[in-house]
Design a protein around this motif. Structure first.
Motif, mmCIF file in Angstrom:
data_model
loop_
_atom_site.group_PDB
_atom_site.id
_atom_site.type_symbol
_atom_site.label_atom_id
_atom_site.label_comp_id
_atom_site.label_asym_id
_atom_site.label_seq_id
_atom_site.Cartn_x
_atom_site.Cartn_y
_atom_site.Cartn_z
ATOM 1 N N ILE A 116 0.843 -1.188 0.000
ATOM 2 C CA ILE A 116 0.000 0.000 0.000
ATOM 3 C C ILE A 116 0.884 1.246 0.000
ATOM 4 O O ILE A 116 1.830 1.344 0.788
ATOM 5 N N GLU A 117 0.581 2.163 -0.896
ATOM 6 C CA GLU A 117 1.231 3.466 -0.903
ATOM 7 C C GLU A 117 0.346 4.459 -0.170
ATOM 8 O O GLU A 117 -0.847 4.563 -0.468
ATOM 9 N N ARG A 118 0.915 5.196 0.778
ATOM 10 C CA ARG A 118 0.164 6.196 1.535
ATOM 11 C C ARG A 118 0.827 7.556 1.397
ATOM 12 O O ARG A 118 2.024 7.659 1.109
ATOM 13 N N GLY A 164 -5.782 25.979 7.212
ATOM 14 C CA GLY A 164 -5.162 25.121 6.215
ATOM 15 C C GLY A 164 -5.959 23.845 6.055
ATOM 16 O O GLY A 164 -7.023 23.669 6.658
ATOM 17 N N VAL A 165 -5.456 22.955 5.229
ATOM 18 C CA VAL A 165 -6.132 21.692 4.946
ATOM 19 C C VAL A 165 -5.133 20.545 5.037
ATOM 20 O O VAL A 165 -4.006 20.657 4.529
ATOM 21 N N HIS A 166 -5.540 19.496 5.696
ATOM 22 C CA HIS A 166 -4.736 18.263 5.764
ATOM 23 C C HIS A 166 -5.368 17.236 4.827
ATOM 24 O O HIS A 166 -6.571 16.979 4.884
ATOM 25 N N GLU A 167 -4.557 16.669 3.951
ATOM 26 C CA GLU A 167 -5.037 15.660 3.009
ATOM 27 C C GLU A 167 -4.259 14.372 3.205
ATOM 28 O O GLU A 167 -3.035 14.400 3.335
ATOM 29 N N GLU A 168 -4.960 13.274 3.251
ATOM 30 C CA GLU A 168 -4.287 11.980 3.352
ATOM 31 C C GLU A 168 -5.041 10.952 2.526
ATOM 32 O O GLU A 168 -6.247 11.053 2.319
ATOM 33 N N GLY A 169 -4.302 9.971 2.028
ATOM 34 C CA GLY A 169 -4.923 8.959 1.194
ATOM 35 C C GLY A 169 -3.969 7.822 0.909
ATOM 36 O O GLY A 169 -2.859 7.760 1.449
ATOM 37 N N GLY A 170 -4.397 6.931 0.044
ATOM 38 C CA GLY A 170 -3.553 5.798 -0.293
ATOM 39 C C GLY A 170 -4.127 4.993 -1.434
ATOM 40 O O GLY A 170 -5.234 5.256 -1.912
ATOM 41 N N ARG A 171 -3.367 4.013 -1.873
ATOM 42 C CA ARG A 171 -3.833 3.117 -2.926
ATOM 43 C C ARG A 171 -3.147 1.776 -2.760
ATOM 44 O O ARG A 171 -2.026 1.678 -2.227
ATOM 45 N N ILE A 172 -3.812 0.722 -3.209
ATOM 46 C CA ILE A 172 -3.241 -0.621 -3.177
ATOM 47 C C ILE A 172 -2.404 -0.815 -4.428
ATOM 48 O O ILE A 172 -2.913 -0.710 -5.543
ATOM 49 N N VAL A 173 -1.127 -1.084 -4.242
ATOM 50 C CA VAL A 173 -0.225 -1.296 -5.372
ATOM 51 C C VAL A 173 -0.305 -2.734 -5.854
ATOM 52 O O VAL A 173 -0.366 -3.008 -7.057
ATOM 53 N N SER A 174 -0.302 -3.685 -4.937
ATOM 54 C CA SER A 174 -0.399 -5.108 -5.291
ATOM 55 C C SER A 174 -0.941 -5.863 -4.095
ATOM 56 O O SER A 174 -0.834 -5.419 -2.950
#
Length: 395
Positions: free
Chosen positions: A106-108, A290-300
Protein backbone atom coordinates in the motif's frame (compact mmCIF):
# COMPACT_ATOMS: atom_id res chain seq x y z
CA UNK A 1 -20.67 -13.70 3.30
CA UNK A 2 -17.71 -15.30 1.53
CA UNK A 3 -16.16 -15.15 -1.94
CA UNK A 4 -15.85 -18.05 -4.37
CA UNK A 5 -12.36 -19.10 -5.40
CA UNK A 6 -10.99 -19.35 -8.95
CA UNK A 7 -12.92 -22.65 -9.43
CA UNK A 8 -16.21 -21.20 -8.20
CA UNK A 9 -16.00 -23.10 -4.92
CA UNK A 10 -16.80 -21.66 -1.48
CA UNK A 11 -17.16 -22.66 2.15
CA UNK A 12 -19.33 -20.73 4.59
CA UNK A 13 -19.53 -21.52 8.30
CA UNK A 14 -23.02 -21.39 9.83
CA UNK A 15 -23.12 -19.70 13.26
CA UNK A 16 -25.18 -22.54 14.79
CA UNK A 17 -27.45 -25.46 13.98
CA UNK A 18 -30.71 -24.35 12.37
CA UNK A 19 -32.58 -23.64 9.14
CA UNK A 20 -30.97 -21.51 6.43
CA UNK A 21 -31.23 -20.22 2.88
CA UNK A 22 -28.10 -19.88 0.73
CA UNK A 23 -27.96 -16.84 -1.56
CA UNK A 24 -25.59 -16.03 -4.43
CA UNK A 25 -24.97 -12.49 -5.72
CA UNK A 26 -22.52 -11.21 -8.27
CA UNK A 27 -22.59 -8.37 -10.77
CA UNK A 28 -23.63 -9.66 -14.19
CA UNK A 29 -25.63 -12.63 -12.80
CA UNK A 30 -29.16 -13.05 -11.60
CA UNK A 31 -29.25 -13.58 -7.79
CA UNK A 32 -30.01 -17.15 -6.71
CA UNK A 33 -31.56 -18.21 -3.39
CA UNK A 34 -31.81 -21.88 -2.46
CA UNK A 35 -34.73 -23.59 -0.81
CA UNK A 36 -34.66 -23.61 2.97
CA UNK A 37 -32.54 -26.42 4.42
CA UNK A 38 -31.65 -27.56 7.93
CA UNK A 39 -28.19 -28.07 9.38
CA UNK A 40 -27.50 -30.17 12.46
CA UNK A 41 -24.59 -29.49 14.79
CA UNK A 42 -21.33 -30.55 13.07
CA UNK A 43 -23.09 -31.36 9.79
CA UNK A 44 -21.66 -30.35 6.39
CA UNK A 45 -23.99 -29.70 3.47
CA UNK A 46 -23.14 -29.25 -0.19
CA UNK A 47 -25.12 -27.11 -2.63
CA UNK A 48 -24.55 -26.38 -6.33
CA UNK A 49 -25.78 -23.02 -7.58
CA UNK A 50 -26.23 -22.27 -11.28
CA UNK A 51 -26.83 -18.55 -11.76
CA UNK A 52 -27.92 -17.09 -15.09
CA UNK A 53 -25.84 -14.35 -16.71
CA UNK A 54 -27.80 -11.13 -17.24
CA UNK A 55 -27.18 -7.67 -18.67
CA UNK A 56 -26.59 -5.03 -16.00
CA UNK A 57 -26.48 -2.03 -18.32
CA UNK A 58 -28.15 1.06 -16.87
CA UNK A 59 -28.12 2.84 -20.22
CA UNK A 60 -31.84 2.23 -20.82
CA UNK A 61 -33.28 3.39 -17.50
CA UNK A 62 -35.58 6.39 -17.65
CA UNK A 63 -35.20 9.22 -15.14
CA UNK A 64 -38.02 11.71 -15.72
CA UNK A 65 -37.14 14.23 -12.99
CA UNK A 66 -35.20 14.61 -9.76
CA UNK A 67 -36.85 12.08 -7.43
CA UNK A 68 -37.31 12.53 -3.71
CA UNK A 69 -34.67 11.07 -1.44
CA UNK A 70 -36.19 7.97 0.14
CA UNK A 71 -35.05 5.09 2.33
CA UNK A 72 -34.61 1.93 0.27
CA UNK A 73 -37.81 0.32 1.53
CA UNK A 74 -39.78 3.17 -0.06
CA UNK A 75 -37.54 3.81 -3.08
CA UNK A 76 -38.86 4.05 -6.63
CA UNK A 77 -38.14 1.34 -9.22
CA UNK A 78 -35.23 3.19 -10.86
CA UNK A 79 -33.48 3.80 -7.53
CA UNK A 80 -33.99 0.16 -6.55
CA UNK A 81 -32.46 -1.02 -9.84
CA UNK A 82 -29.38 1.14 -9.44
CA UNK A 83 -29.04 0.00 -5.81
CA UNK A 84 -29.12 -3.64 -6.95
CA UNK A 85 -26.08 -3.02 -9.18
CA UNK A 86 -24.30 -1.10 -6.42
CA UNK A 87 -25.06 -3.57 -3.66
CA UNK A 88 -23.59 -6.58 -5.46
CA UNK A 89 -20.24 -4.77 -5.73
CA UNK A 90 -20.36 -3.53 -2.14
CA UNK A 91 -21.20 -7.03 -0.86
CA UNK A 92 -18.22 -8.44 -2.77
CA UNK A 93 -15.95 -5.70 -1.41
CA UNK A 94 -17.27 -6.29 2.12
CA UNK A 95 -16.50 -10.01 1.85
CA UNK A 96 -13.02 -9.18 0.60
CA UNK A 97 -12.50 -6.81 3.55
CA UNK A 98 -13.27 -9.70 5.91
CA UNK A 99 -10.72 -11.99 4.22
CA UNK A 100 -6.99 -12.40 4.61
CA UNK A 101 -4.46 -10.93 2.18
CA UNK A 102 -1.12 -12.74 2.67
CA UNK A 103 0.81 -9.93 1.01
CA UNK A 104 -0.39 -6.37 0.42
CA UNK A 105 1.61 -3.36 -0.73
CA UNK A 106 0.00 0.00 0.00
CA UNK A 107 1.23 3.47 -0.90
CA UNK A 108 0.16 6.20 1.53
CA UNK A 109 0.61 9.94 1.59
CA UNK A 110 -0.12 12.97 3.75
CA UNK A 111 -0.08 16.61 2.62
CA UNK A 112 -0.64 19.87 4.48
CA UNK A 113 -1.75 23.09 2.77
CA UNK A 114 -1.96 26.58 4.24
CA UNK A 115 -5.04 28.81 3.98
CA UNK A 116 -3.81 30.04 0.57
CA UNK A 117 -3.78 26.41 -0.68
CA UNK A 118 0.03 26.34 -0.80
CA UNK A 119 1.66 22.98 -0.11
CA UNK A 120 3.71 23.29 3.10
CA UNK A 121 4.40 19.66 3.97
CA UNK A 122 4.24 16.30 2.19
CA UNK A 123 5.21 12.77 3.16
CA UNK A 124 4.87 9.49 1.27
CA UNK A 125 5.57 5.93 2.31
CA UNK A 126 4.94 2.34 1.25
CA UNK A 127 4.04 -0.54 3.55
CA UNK A 128 3.96 -4.25 2.75
CA UNK A 129 2.91 -7.38 4.59
CA UNK A 130 -0.06 -9.48 5.61
CA UNK A 131 -3.32 -7.63 6.17
CA UNK A 132 -6.82 -8.70 7.14
CA UNK A 133 -8.18 -5.64 5.34
CA UNK A 134 -6.19 -2.94 3.53
CA UNK A 135 -8.93 -0.41 4.27
CA UNK A 136 -11.19 -0.51 7.35
CA UNK A 137 -13.72 1.81 8.97
CA UNK A 138 -15.42 2.18 12.33
CA UNK A 139 -18.22 -0.30 13.05
CA UNK A 140 -21.58 0.72 11.57
CA UNK A 141 -23.23 0.52 15.00
CA UNK A 142 -20.76 3.10 16.35
CA UNK A 143 -21.28 5.36 13.34
CA UNK A 144 -25.05 5.19 13.78
CA UNK A 145 -24.74 6.19 17.41
CA UNK A 146 -22.01 8.85 17.29
CA UNK A 147 -21.75 9.79 13.60
CA UNK A 148 -18.79 10.12 11.24
CA UNK A 149 -16.91 12.75 13.29
CA UNK A 150 -16.18 13.05 16.98
CA UNK A 151 -15.03 16.04 19.02
CA UNK A 152 -11.87 15.19 21.00
CA UNK A 153 -10.80 18.15 23.10
CA UNK A 154 -9.87 20.98 20.74
CA UNK A 155 -9.81 18.73 17.66
CA UNK A 156 -12.24 16.66 15.57
CA UNK A 157 -11.64 13.06 14.51
CA UNK A 158 -13.23 12.04 11.19
CA UNK A 159 -14.24 8.56 10.03
CA UNK A 160 -14.69 7.35 6.43
CA UNK A 161 -17.07 4.62 5.21
CA UNK A 162 -15.98 1.28 3.77
CA UNK A 163 -18.04 -1.25 1.82
CA UNK A 164 -19.35 -2.95 4.97
CA UNK A 165 -20.56 0.41 6.26
CA UNK A 166 -22.57 1.16 3.12
CA UNK A 167 -24.58 -2.10 3.17
CA UNK A 168 -25.02 -2.30 6.94
CA UNK A 169 -28.59 -2.13 8.26
CA UNK A 170 -27.57 0.70 10.59
CA UNK A 171 -26.47 2.79 7.62
CA UNK A 172 -29.43 1.94 5.38
CA UNK A 173 -32.05 2.90 7.96
CA UNK A 174 -30.42 6.28 8.65
CA UNK A 175 -29.88 7.35 5.02
CA UNK A 176 -32.06 7.96 1.99
CA UNK A 177 -31.25 7.46 -1.69
CA UNK A 178 -32.14 8.86 -5.13
CA UNK A 179 -30.83 8.58 -8.68
CA UNK A 180 -28.69 11.23 -10.38
CA UNK A 181 -28.55 10.91 -14.15
CA UNK A 182 -25.27 11.91 -15.87
CA UNK A 183 -25.33 9.39 -18.73
CA UNK A 184 -25.38 12.01 -21.48
CA UNK A 185 -22.55 14.10 -20.01
CA UNK A 186 -20.21 11.55 -18.43
CA UNK A 187 -21.61 8.08 -19.15
CA UNK A 188 -22.52 7.36 -15.56
CA UNK A 189 -25.46 7.09 -13.16
CA UNK A 190 -25.21 8.25 -9.57
CA UNK A 191 -26.94 7.02 -6.45
CA UNK A 192 -27.09 10.03 -4.14
CA UNK A 193 -26.93 9.38 -0.39
CA UNK A 194 -27.88 11.74 2.41
CA UNK A 195 -28.91 11.37 6.06
CA UNK A 196 -32.62 11.07 6.78
CA UNK A 197 -34.37 14.25 7.93
CA UNK A 198 -33.96 14.95 11.62
CA UNK A 199 -30.61 13.15 11.98
CA UNK A 200 -28.30 15.59 13.76
CA UNK A 201 -25.04 13.71 14.42
CA UNK A 202 -22.07 14.31 12.05
CA UNK A 203 -22.84 12.49 8.80
CA UNK A 204 -21.75 11.96 5.20
CA UNK A 205 -23.61 13.04 2.08
CA UNK A 206 -22.41 11.90 -1.31
CA UNK A 207 -22.83 9.94 -4.52
CA UNK A 208 -22.03 6.36 -5.53
CA UNK A 209 -21.11 6.48 -9.24
CA UNK A 210 -21.97 3.54 -11.51
CA UNK A 211 -20.81 3.09 -15.11
CA UNK A 212 -23.98 3.22 -17.22
CA UNK A 213 -22.78 0.73 -19.83
CA UNK A 214 -21.40 -2.01 -17.56
CA UNK A 215 -23.32 -1.35 -14.34
CA UNK A 216 -20.04 -1.50 -12.42
CA UNK A 217 -19.50 0.65 -9.34
CA UNK A 218 -16.62 3.07 -9.81
CA UNK A 219 -16.43 5.61 -7.02
CA UNK A 220 -17.93 7.17 -3.91
CA UNK A 221 -17.61 10.96 -3.49
CA UNK A 222 -18.76 12.37 -0.16
CA UNK A 223 -18.74 15.43 2.08
CA UNK A 224 -19.25 15.69 5.83
CA UNK A 225 -22.41 17.42 7.05
CA UNK A 226 -23.95 18.27 10.44
CA UNK A 227 -20.53 19.37 11.65
CA UNK A 228 -19.70 21.79 14.45
CA UNK A 229 -20.02 25.40 13.31
CA UNK A 230 -16.26 25.90 13.59
CA UNK A 231 -15.56 23.24 10.92
CA UNK A 232 -15.83 24.53 7.31
CA UNK A 233 -17.84 22.05 5.27
CA UNK A 234 -16.14 22.91 1.95
CA UNK A 235 -12.84 21.52 3.27
CA UNK A 236 -14.25 18.33 4.81
CA UNK A 237 -14.68 15.66 2.15
CA UNK A 238 -13.30 12.47 0.67
CA UNK A 239 -13.60 9.81 -2.00
CA UNK A 240 -13.21 6.06 -2.40
CA UNK A 241 -12.57 4.14 -5.64
CA UNK A 242 -13.37 0.48 -6.25
CA UNK A 243 -11.56 -2.11 -8.38
CA UNK A 244 -12.31 -5.65 -9.53
CA UNK A 245 -9.58 -8.21 -8.78
CA UNK A 246 -8.61 -10.94 -11.29
CA UNK A 247 -10.75 -13.40 -9.27
CA UNK A 248 -13.82 -11.22 -9.81
CA UNK A 249 -13.97 -9.84 -6.25
CA UNK A 250 -14.23 -6.10 -5.62
CA UNK A 251 -12.26 -4.05 -3.13
CA UNK A 252 -11.48 -0.48 -2.15
CA UNK A 253 -8.52 0.40 -4.37
CA UNK A 254 -7.85 4.09 -3.64
CA UNK A 255 -9.06 6.55 -1.05
CA UNK A 256 -8.46 10.11 0.13
CA UNK A 257 -9.70 12.52 2.80
CA UNK A 258 -9.41 16.31 3.03
CA UNK A 259 -9.74 17.66 6.56
CA UNK A 260 -9.49 21.28 7.74
CA UNK A 261 -7.17 22.98 10.21
CA UNK A 262 -9.21 25.64 12.01
CA UNK A 263 -8.35 28.21 14.66
CA UNK A 264 -7.63 31.88 15.15
CA UNK A 265 -5.02 33.30 12.83
CA UNK A 266 -2.56 35.53 14.64
CA UNK A 267 -2.10 38.96 13.11
CA UNK A 268 1.37 40.53 13.62
CA UNK A 269 1.21 43.84 15.53
CA UNK A 270 3.07 46.82 14.01
CA UNK A 271 6.16 48.00 15.83
CA UNK A 272 5.27 50.48 18.57
CA UNK A 273 1.59 49.52 18.72
CA UNK A 274 -0.05 49.83 22.11
CA UNK A 275 -0.71 46.66 24.04
CA UNK A 276 -4.44 45.89 24.15
CA UNK A 277 -6.19 46.42 27.44
CA UNK A 278 -7.78 43.26 28.88
CA UNK A 279 -11.45 43.19 27.97
CA UNK A 280 -10.97 45.41 24.93
CA UNK A 281 -9.45 42.74 22.66
CA UNK A 282 -12.09 41.76 20.07
CA UNK A 283 -12.70 38.04 19.69
CA UNK A 284 -11.99 36.96 16.11
CA UNK A 285 -14.10 34.26 14.51
CA UNK A 286 -12.63 30.80 14.00
CA UNK A 287 -11.28 30.54 10.45
CA UNK A 288 -9.63 28.09 8.10
CA UNK A 289 -5.88 27.86 8.72
CA UNK A 290 -5.16 25.12 6.21
CA UNK A 291 -6.13 21.69 4.95
CA UNK A 292 -4.74 18.26 5.76
CA UNK A 293 -5.04 15.66 3.01
CA UNK A 294 -4.29 11.98 3.35
CA UNK A 295 -4.92 8.96 1.19
CA UNK A 296 -3.55 5.80 -0.29
CA UNK A 297 -3.83 3.12 -2.93
CA UNK A 298 -3.24 -0.62 -3.18
CA UNK A 299 -0.23 -1.30 -5.37
CA UNK A 300 -0.40 -5.11 -5.29
CA UNK A 301 -2.04 -7.84 -3.26
CA UNK A 302 -2.31 -11.59 -2.95
CA UNK A 303 -5.56 -13.18 -1.81
CA UNK A 304 -5.94 -16.54 -0.12
CA UNK A 305 -5.19 -19.28 -2.61
CA UNK A 306 -3.06 -17.07 -4.82
CA UNK A 307 0.03 -18.84 -6.04
CA UNK A 308 1.76 -16.09 -7.93
CA UNK A 309 1.41 -12.37 -8.30
CA UNK A 310 -0.10 -11.07 -11.46
CA UNK A 311 2.42 -9.78 -13.96
CA UNK A 312 2.13 -5.98 -14.03
CA UNK A 313 0.67 -4.57 -17.24
CA UNK A 314 2.08 -1.52 -19.00
CA UNK A 315 0.67 1.75 -17.70
CA UNK A 316 0.79 5.32 -18.97
CA UNK A 317 0.14 8.73 -17.46
CA UNK A 318 -2.27 11.40 -18.68
CA UNK A 319 -1.05 14.82 -17.58
CA UNK A 320 -2.28 18.31 -18.20
CA UNK A 321 -3.42 21.63 -16.81
CA UNK A 322 -6.83 23.21 -16.22
CA UNK A 323 -7.04 26.94 -17.01
CA UNK A 324 -9.62 29.70 -17.15
CA UNK A 325 -10.36 31.32 -20.55
CA UNK A 326 -7.94 34.07 -19.50
CA UNK A 327 -5.15 31.51 -19.00
CA UNK A 328 -5.11 31.49 -15.19
CA UNK A 329 -4.61 28.11 -13.45
CA UNK A 330 -7.61 26.44 -11.75
CA UNK A 331 -6.62 24.66 -8.51
CA UNK A 332 -8.92 22.16 -6.81
CA UNK A 333 -10.52 20.81 -10.01
CA UNK A 334 -10.88 17.03 -10.46
CA UNK A 335 -9.76 15.81 -13.88
CA UNK A 336 -11.04 12.32 -14.75
CA UNK A 337 -11.32 9.76 -17.53
CA UNK A 338 -15.04 9.15 -18.13
CA UNK A 339 -16.28 5.64 -17.40
CA UNK A 340 -13.21 4.75 -15.31
CA UNK A 341 -12.03 5.20 -11.74
CA UNK A 342 -9.01 7.25 -12.85
CA UNK A 343 -8.89 10.86 -11.66
CA UNK A 344 -6.58 13.52 -10.23
CA UNK A 345 -7.05 16.84 -8.41
CA UNK A 346 -5.26 19.88 -9.81
CA UNK A 347 -2.61 21.58 -7.69
CA UNK A 348 -2.14 25.32 -7.15
CA UNK A 349 -0.71 25.61 -10.70
CA UNK A 350 -3.78 23.89 -12.19
CA UNK A 351 -1.68 20.84 -13.10
CA UNK A 352 -2.85 17.24 -12.79
CA UNK A 353 -1.40 13.79 -13.42
CA UNK A 354 -3.61 10.74 -13.87
CA UNK A 355 -1.32 7.77 -13.28
CA UNK A 356 -1.51 3.99 -13.84
CA UNK A 357 -3.77 4.27 -16.89
CA UNK A 358 -4.19 1.27 -19.16
CA UNK A 359 -3.23 2.35 -22.71
CA UNK A 360 -6.24 3.17 -24.87
CA UNK A 361 -8.63 5.90 -25.98
CA UNK A 362 -10.59 7.85 -23.35
CA UNK A 363 -12.76 10.89 -22.82
CA UNK A 364 -11.07 13.42 -20.52
CA UNK A 365 -13.10 15.92 -18.53
CA UNK A 366 -13.04 17.78 -15.24
CA UNK A 367 -15.38 19.05 -12.57
CA UNK A 368 -15.07 21.78 -9.98
CA UNK A 369 -17.07 22.72 -6.84
CA UNK A 370 -18.20 25.87 -8.66
CA UNK A 371 -19.73 23.69 -11.40
CA UNK A 372 -21.79 21.74 -8.85
CA UNK A 373 -23.10 25.00 -7.38
CA UNK A 374 -24.05 26.49 -10.76
CA UNK A 375 -25.17 23.23 -12.39
CA UNK A 376 -22.50 23.49 -15.11
CA UNK A 377 -21.09 20.43 -16.92
CA UNK A 378 -17.34 20.48 -17.61
CA UNK A 379 -15.94 20.22 -21.15
CA UNK A 380 -15.01 16.81 -22.57
CA UNK A 381 -12.19 16.01 -24.99
CA UNK A 382 -11.12 12.73 -26.62
CA UNK A 383 -7.60 11.61 -25.74
CA UNK A 384 -5.35 8.91 -27.13
CA UNK A 385 -3.61 7.47 -24.08
CA UNK A 386 -1.75 4.68 -25.83
CA UNK A 387 1.37 6.67 -24.94
CA UNK A 388 1.93 9.28 -22.18
CA UNK A 389 0.09 12.48 -23.15
CA UNK A 390 -0.41 16.12 -22.06
CA UNK A 391 -3.63 18.13 -22.42
CA UNK A 392 -5.06 21.55 -21.61
CA UNK A 393 -8.63 21.88 -20.36
CA UNK A 394 -10.30 25.30 -20.29
CA UNK A 395 -12.82 26.12 -17.59
Amino acid sequence: AVLTDSLGQFAVLAPAAGAYHLRFERLGYKPVTTERFTLKAGETASRTLKPTAISVSLAEIVVTDRPRCRILGEADTVTARVWTAVRSVLASAAAAEAGLFPHVTIERYERDYDFRNRLVNESKWTSSGASKSPFIALAASELEKHGFAKRLGDSVEFYAPDARTLIAEEFLRTHCFRVRDERAEQGRVGLEIEPVPGRSVPEIKGTLWVDAASGELRRLDFVYVNLHSMVPRESSDGWVEFRRTPRGAWLVDKWALRLPFVGKRRTPQPYGAMNPVPGELSQRETELLGVHEEGGRIVSLETQGSQTRARPTRRVAVRGVVKTPEGDPVPGARAFLSGTAHSSVTDRDGSFAILDVTPGRYRLSFTHPRFDTLGIVGPVIDVDARTPSDHVLTM
